[in-house]
Design a protein around this motif. Structure first.
Motif, PDB file in Angstrom:
ATOM      1  N   LYS A   1      56.789  44.895  32.864  1.00 32.53           N
ATOM      2  CA  LYS A   1      55.618  44.754  32.006  1.00 32.53           C
ATOM      3  C   LYS A   1      54.868  43.474  32.357  1.00 32.53           C
ATOM      4  O   LYS A   1      55.453  42.384  32.459  1.00 32.53           O
ATOM      5  N   PHE A   2      53.551  43.640  32.580  1.00 35.69           N
ATOM      6  CA  PHE A   2      52.714  42.469  32.846  1.00 35.69           C
ATOM      7  C   PHE A   2      52.661  41.611  31.584  1.00 35.69           C
ATOM      8  O   PHE A   2      52.282  42.067  30.503  1.00 35.69           O
ATOM      9  N   GLU A   3      53.040  40.331  31.762  1.00 36.20           N
ATOM     10  CA  GLU A   3      53.215  39.462  30.595  1.00 36.20           C
ATOM     11  C   GLU A   3      52.160  38.378  30.490  1.00 36.20           C
ATOM     12  O   GLU A   3      51.628  38.110  29.418  1.00 36.20           O
ATOM     13  N   GLN A   4      51.834  37.712  31.628  1.00 34.44           N
ATOM     14  CA  GLN A   4      50.947  36.547  31.539  1.00 34.44           C
ATOM     15  C   GLN A   4      50.229  36.328  32.861  1.00 34.44           C
ATOM     16  O   GLN A   4      50.757  36.644  33.930  1.00 34.44           O
ATOM     17  N   TYR A   5      49.022  35.797  32.747  1.00 28.61           N
ATOM     18  CA  TYR A   5      48.238  35.454  33.942  1.00 28.61           C
ATOM     19  C   TYR A   5      47.826  33.994  33.847  1.00 28.61           C
ATOM     20  O   TYR A   5      47.229  33.563  32.856  1.00 28.61           O
ATOM     21  N   ILE A   6      48.128  33.192  34.878  1.00 28.11           N
ATOM     22  CA  ILE A   6      47.754  31.779  34.943  1.00 28.11           C
ATOM     23  C   ILE A   6      46.798  31.616  36.116  1.00 28.11           C
ATOM     24  O   ILE A   6      47.196  31.760  37.280  1.00 28.11           O
ATOM     25  N   PRO A   7      45.510  31.362  35.855  1.00 25.42           N
ATOM     26  CA  PRO A   7      44.537  31.274  36.955  1.00 25.42           C
ATOM     27  C   PRO A   7      44.692  29.989  37.758  1.00 25.42           C
ATOM     28  O   PRO A   7      44.932  28.913  37.212  1.00 25.42           O
ATOM     29  N   PHE A   8      44.541  30.116  39.080  1.00 30.49           N
ATOM     30  CA  PHE A   8      44.450  28.972  39.979  1.00 30.49           C
ATOM     31  C   PHE A   8      43.001  28.729  40.376  1.00 30.49           C
ATOM     32  O   PHE A   8      42.589  27.595  40.588  1.00 30.49           O
ATOM     33  N   ALA A   9      42.247  29.801  40.522  1.00 34.26           N
ATOM     34  CA  ALA A   9      40.828  29.761  40.867  1.00 34.26           C
ATOM     35  C   ALA A   9      40.206  31.015  40.272  1.00 34.26           C
ATOM     36  O   ALA A   9      40.869  31.798  39.586  1.00 34.26           O
ATOM     37  N   SER A  10      38.921  31.217  40.529  1.00 33.63           N
ATOM     38  CA  SER A  10      38.233  32.364  39.924  1.00 33.63           C
ATOM     39  C   SER A  10      38.777  33.693  40.418  1.00 33.63           C
ATOM     40  O   SER A  10      38.659  34.717  39.734  1.00 33.63           O
ATOM     41  N   ASP A  11      39.369  33.720  41.594  1.00 35.42           N
ATOM     42  CA  ASP A  11      39.829  34.977  42.167  1.00 35.42           C
ATOM     43  C   ASP A  11      41.311  34.990  42.526  1.00 35.42           C
ATOM     44  O   ASP A  11      41.783  35.873  43.233  1.00 35.42           O
TER      45      ASP A  11
ATOM     46  N   LYS B   1      49.531  47.447  31.664  1.00 32.92           N
ATOM     47  CA  LYS B   1      50.765  46.707  31.412  1.00 32.92           C
ATOM     48  C   LYS B   1      51.945  47.124  32.287  1.00 32.92           C
ATOM     49  O   LYS B   1      52.572  46.265  32.920  1.00 32.92           O
ATOM     50  N   PRO B   2      52.299  48.416  32.324  1.00 36.48           N
ATOM     51  CA  PRO B   2      53.514  48.759  33.088  1.00 36.48           C
ATOM     52  C   PRO B   2      53.249  48.875  34.585  1.00 36.48           C
ATOM     53  O   PRO B   2      52.276  49.496  35.011  1.00 36.48           O
ATOM     54  N   TYR B   3      54.124  48.284  35.357  1.00 36.30           N
ATOM     55  CA  TYR B   3      54.034  48.345  36.810  1.00 36.30           C
ATOM     56  C   TYR B   3      55.413  48.658  37.374  1.00 36.30           C
ATOM     57  O   TYR B   3      56.438  48.201  36.840  1.00 36.30           O
ATOM     58  N   GLU B   4      55.404  49.415  38.467  1.00 34.95           N
ATOM     59  CA  GLU B   4      56.651  49.668  39.180  1.00 34.95           C
ATOM     60  C   GLU B   4      56.789  48.620  40.272  1.00 34.95           C
ATOM     61  O   GLU B   4      55.961  48.544  41.185  1.00 34.95           O
ATOM     62  N   ILE B   5      57.823  47.798  40.186  1.00 30.64           N
ATOM     63  CA  ILE B   5      58.053  46.712  41.134  1.00 30.64           C
ATOM     64  C   ILE B   5      59.419  46.919  41.773  1.00 30.64           C
ATOM     65  O   ILE B   5      60.431  46.958  41.075  1.00 30.64           O
ATOM     66  N   THR B   6      59.429  47.067  43.078  1.00 26.92           N
ATOM     67  CA  THR B   6      60.679  47.292  43.804  1.00 26.92           C
ATOM     68  C   THR B   6      60.818  46.291  44.932  1.00 26.92           C
ATOM     69  O   THR B   6      59.836  45.875  45.540  1.00 26.92           O
ATOM     70  N   GLY B   7      62.045  45.906  45.199  1.00 28.36           N
ATOM     71  CA  GLY B   7      62.291  44.957  46.269  1.00 28.36           C
ATOM     72  C   GLY B   7      63.557  44.161  45.990  1.00 28.36           C
ATOM     73  O   GLY B   7      64.336  44.498  45.092  1.00 28.36           O
ATOM     74  N   PRO B   8      63.786  43.086  46.708  1.00 31.33           N
ATOM     75  CA  PRO B   8      62.955  42.583  47.819  1.00 31.33           C
ATOM     76  C   PRO B   8      63.215  43.334  49.112  1.00 31.33           C
ATOM     77  O   PRO B   8      64.288  43.892  49.307  1.00 31.33           O
ATOM     78  N   TYR B   9      62.205  43.324  50.003  1.00 27.55           N
ATOM     79  CA  TYR B   9      62.275  44.050  51.274  1.00 27.55           C
ATOM     80  C   TYR B   9      61.912  43.115  52.432  1.00 27.55           C
ATOM     81  O   TYR B   9      61.391  42.013  52.244  1.00 27.55           O
ATOM     82  N   GLY B  10      62.142  43.625  53.618  1.00 27.85           N
ATOM     83  CA  GLY B  10      61.748  42.924  54.831  1.00 27.85           C
ATOM     84  C   GLY B  10      62.755  41.872  55.268  1.00 27.85           C
ATOM     85  O   GLY B  10      63.769  41.618  54.616  1.00 27.85           O
ATOM     86  N   PHE B  11      62.438  41.251  56.411  1.00 29.72           N
ATOM     87  CA  PHE B  11      63.293  40.212  56.978  1.00 29.72           C
ATOM     88  C   PHE B  11      62.734  38.815  56.736  1.00 29.72           C
ATOM     89  O   PHE B  11      63.320  37.831  57.167  1.00 29.72           O
ATOM     90  N   GLY B  12      61.571  38.750  56.097  1.00 27.98           N
ATOM     91  CA  GLY B  12      60.998  37.455  55.777  1.00 27.98           C
ATOM     92  C   GLY B  12      60.717  36.612  57.000  1.00 27.98           C
ATOM     93  O   GLY B  12      60.157  37.084  58.000  1.00 27.98           O
ATOM     94  N   LEU B  13      61.145  35.358  56.928  1.00 30.46           N
ATOM     95  CA  LEU B  13      60.894  34.413  58.030  1.00 30.46           C
ATOM     96  C   LEU B  13      61.974  34.474  59.105  1.00 30.46           C
ATOM     97  O   LEU B  13      61.915  33.709  60.074  1.00 30.46           O
ATOM     98  N   GLU B  14      62.952  35.360  58.942  1.00 27.04           N
ATOM     99  CA  GLU B  14      64.008  35.578  59.932  1.00 27.04           C
ATOM    100  C   GLU B  14      64.735  34.279  60.286  1.00 27.04           C
ATOM    101  O   GLU B  14      65.001  33.970  61.451  1.00 27.04           O
TER     102      GLU B  14
END
Length: 819
Positions: A516-526, A637-650
């Protein structure tokens, strides 16, 4: 049965026959238009280059049609004996034979005169003229077409007058004399000869050969273009998951195209005379011929493009530039498909009009089936269960190869090392599953598989990102594609070195990934920090080691009716509230112990280990159907979030050497956790060296092995391009690490900043500014040492430019890591 045919042109009255005759005289049968009456017969003998005899026999009659270069006169002699020219000045010949037929065109009166005579003495002809008709032979028609005259006559095989030739023998001798003139008076050259023809056997041979051509043209082309072409298209379009789909598609159309050319050109060869007079036929026949010629022309072009596309798709060095030719091949193919369907319909109308109704029923059924298949192709088919590849014989050793590959992937062996070791395997990773696609012919080209071998491909597979350096548009794969790769399943990438999420094993599989999307903290306009909360998962706030840096999650809206492409978003654990508080406590402790030398300073407190919140820094992109725009602009509000995936920075504990990173904008986010780790490593090292191990361990409540993790020569050098200070993420961490490295002469971190708007830039960062963009000259100046890895993270265009420059500098592809 011996028959002489003497063809004797005497005078050419003009150079252009069409200037000599009226339109009505060119086709005439007893005063009426001939239409098809003077068309060629079943059997023929080509006597000379310019002389052809067609004939047809039945029980009582023989019909002949002669076609030759236009002249005013010619003669036919049966039962040939000899031909001699008596007088080169006059129209006199010694022609000895059983029966003579003489044809003469009267230009003055625009009439055709014929005679049938008994030729038994060496004298000039004695004419017994009858206008458009004569005693034993009957003229069926005549025509003058394109400098060619055609005359059709008929007679009974046997007649009462025995002075005339009786057609009662099997063979005939065809004697001929063709005389060419100059100035109409003096004869210069002539050709003569005799050929013997088996009248009845010739008819049988020609009939069978031409019948085979006609039947082949009718039957095979009907099968090819009314049905087989649909099978070829079905393989090429709907059966792309079949490993050899391209080869089957190509072989079907190559086979039927070759036979089409054979039967079409055979038909043309046997109907050259009809083609010359095609404009006198029914309009449907004319249209059938013209469209057929166009199909043959387009078919050749289609085959050439098909071969070019096939060779490019099968090549590992292929190029996306072939997509233009592939698109033309696609549309031209459907154009030919529709035209050939109309062509077949016209052919049935011409050849078998009695079958038109069943044929149209067949067409209705065919098109209904094709539309149904096309609808099903775009419809989301059922999801099939995952099946692991097994080999029970022949390739039994592949099972062990797969087991070894899976083990090494889970041991965090580098991708480049695995690709080199398993060169015969094209393996890919989609989310947590590993697949072998070695025997798959990718519709976009095998060079795509070569680019993604050994990588986690979710960002490309779900259409969220184009493949770097290929300029290929983002493409969302269908359920058909998903079902196919599920049949190529090998095993799971367990991701043991990134145990970020914790949940109870009995959690429902249906909705456990819903956050569930809970909070948004802006860093800039976008851009801003998105905080999601889960009822099932607990997020570990601090992970040990360096292997998990740069991993990502897939995010998409949860709920029906929302069709958005899921995108990967990197983990930035250094932005969690627990990480921020812990970092501040460590910095304060370091300041008191080393700078202020306040040995009574408090010990950093243990922060929260688990939390039900997860954070992502996400920038809004304004193009349509975009996940980030949906996140920023809706209250979903509801989002499907799956992970983590990938090898990252290896990375692994033994990683050493120089690691360059070229990043753009949010591309620095996957590196912030590594920079945060280097900050703690620097503080721990200084405390350990200047104070004591016990004091240093006060900041190491996670039991990190800071002194041995990452080699002594490890160095991270980041080159970042940003628009302004608001879009420079992680400034506090970067500033603190730069200050400590500079103050205490540590060299494992450096940064070069290219920024457009330099207002509000912290003064301590100005020394790290650069003026030049990351072009070839810049990279040549700043990549001074052999890299262990070169990271690239940014927009597709940015990544392509950086890769191109790196290749120009001679840096092999094996050193590159696309984050």
């Amino acid at each position: 049965m011996k028959v002489l045919f003497l063809i004797l042109p005497i005078i050419y009255a003009c150079t252009d026959s069409f200037d000599c005759f009226s339109e009505s005289s060119r086709f005439n049968c007893n005063g009426e238009p001939c239409l098809n009456n003077i068309t060629e017969l079943e059997n023929f003998v080509k006597i000379t280059k310019n002389l052809t005899m067609y004939f047809e026999l039945d029980i009582s009659n023989i019909t002949m049609l002669f076609e030759l270069q236009f002249c005013q006169r010619f003669a036919i002699v049966f039962d040939y004996t000899k031909i001699n020219q008596l007088n080169k000045t006059y129209d006199e010949y010694d022609i000895t034979g059983k029966e003579i037929i003489f044809f003469r065109w009267d230009q003055t009166y625009d009439n055709l005169y014929v005679n049938d005579n008994i030729g038994q003495s060496p004298t000039s002809f004695v004419y017994d003229e009858q206008k458009v008709g004569f005693q034993n032979w009957h003229i069926l028609g005549y025509a003058i077409i394109n400098e060619t005259i055609r005359i059709k006559i008929t007679r009974t095989l046997l007649i009462d007058n025995q002075n005339y030739y009786q057609f009662n023998k099997q063979t005939l001798d065809i004697g001929y004399l063709i005389v060419y003139n100059k100035e109409g008076i003096v004869y210069k050259n002539y050709n003569r000869g005799v050929i013997t023809v088996d009248l009845y056997n010739l008819a049988s041979y020609v009939e069978k050969y031409e019948q085979f051509t006609d039947q082949g043209h009718t039957i095979f082309l009907f099968i090819f273009w009314s049905f087989l072409s649909d099978i070829g298209i079905f393989f090429g379009r709907q059966l792309k998951s079949y490993p050899k789909y391209a080869k089957v598609h190509g072989m079907i159309f190559l086979f039927q195209s070759i036979l089409t050319y054979i039967f079409a050109f055979s038909k043309i060869e046997y109907n050259k005379l009809k083609i010359q007079e095609i404009y006198y036929y029914d309009g449907l026949i004319i249209a059938h011929f013209i469209i057929g010629v166009l199909i043959l022309s387009f078919l050749l072009l289609q085959l050439m493009m098909g071969m070019i596309v096939k060779n490019n798709l099968e090549s590992l060095n292929g190029s996306n530039k072939i997509y233009k030719i592939k698109r033309i091949h696609f549309y031209l193919g459907y154009f030919i498909y529709l035209v050939t369907k109309a062509q077949v319909a016209m052919g049935v109308h011409i050849q078998r009009p009695d079958l038109l109704i069943p044929f149209y029923y067949f067409y209705v059924f065919l098109f209904f089936s094709k539309i149904s298949i096309e609808i099903l192709y775009h419809y989301e088919v059922s999801i099939i269960p995952r099946r692991r590849i097994t080999y029970s014989y022949v390739e039994l050793d592949k099972n062990q190869i797969y087991e070894n590959l899976i083990d090494k992937i889970n041991q965090n062996i580098s991708r480049n090392q695995l690709v080199k070791e398993y060169q015969k395997l094209n393996y890919i990773i989609l989310r947590e599953a590993i697949y072998d696609v070695s025997d798959f012919n990718h519709p976009g080209g095998q060079y795509i598989l070569e680019r993604i071998t050994g990588r986690e491909i979710g960002r490309y597979f779900y259409g969220g990102y184009p493949i770097q350096n290929l300029n290929i548009k983002m493409h969302i794969h269908t359920q058909f594609a998903i079902n196919y790769i599920e049949t190529r399943y090998l095993g799971d990438y367990r991701n043991d070195n990134c145990p970020l999420l914790y949940y109870e094993e009995n959690t429902s599989q249906i909705d456990k990934y819903v956050w569930k999307f809970e909070q948004y903290i802006p860093f800039a306009s976008d851009v801003g920090l998105f905080i999601f909360k889960s009822h099932f998962f607990q997020v570990r706030q601090f992970l040990k080691g360096v292997q998990w840096f740069g991993r990502y999650f897939y995010i998409k809206p949860f709920g029906t009716g929302i069709n958005l492409v899921e995108r990967p978003y990197s983990i930035v654990m250094s932005y969690t509230q627990s990480a921020i508080l812990k970092r501040q406590q460590i910095l304060d402790y370091f300041k008191s112990q080393v700078i202020e030398q306040d040995y009574q300073a408090y010990i950093p407190k243990q922060q929260i280990i688990l939390s039900n919140e997860i954070n992502f820094v996400i920038k809004k992109c304004d193009f349509s159907n975009n996940m980030s725009r949906f996140l920023h602009c809706t209250g979903h509000k509801p989002y499907e979030i799956t992970g983590p995936y990938g090898f990252g920075l290896e990375l692994d504990p033994l990683s050493d050497g120089i690691h360059y990173a070229f990043v753009q904008g949010t591309g620095i986010l996957p590196f912030l956790d590594l920079i945060d780790y280097l900050l703690r490593k620097a503080i721990y090292t200084i405390l350990h060296d200047q104070r004591s191990k016990e004091i240093a361990d006060c900041i190491n409540d996670n039991n990190e092995e800071y002194l041995t993790t990452l080699g002594q020569d490890f160095q991270l050098i980041i080159h970042v391009a940003i628009s302004d200070i608001a879009h420079f993420y992680g400034i506090p961490i970067i500033q603190d690490l730069l200050f400590i490295c500079k103050t205490f002469h540590l060299d494992f971190f450096d940064i070069k900043i290219l920024i457009k708007d330099r207002s509000n830039i912290p003064e301590e960062l100005t020394t790290y500014m650069v003026e030049s963009y990351f072009d070839l000259k810049y990279m040549k100046e700043h990549i001074k040492f052999k890299p262990t890895k070169v990271y690239i993270c940014g927009s597709p265009q940015f990544e392509e430019e950086i890769q191109t420059n790196l290749f120009d500098l001679g840096i092999p592809k094996k050193y590159l890591v696309i984050v």
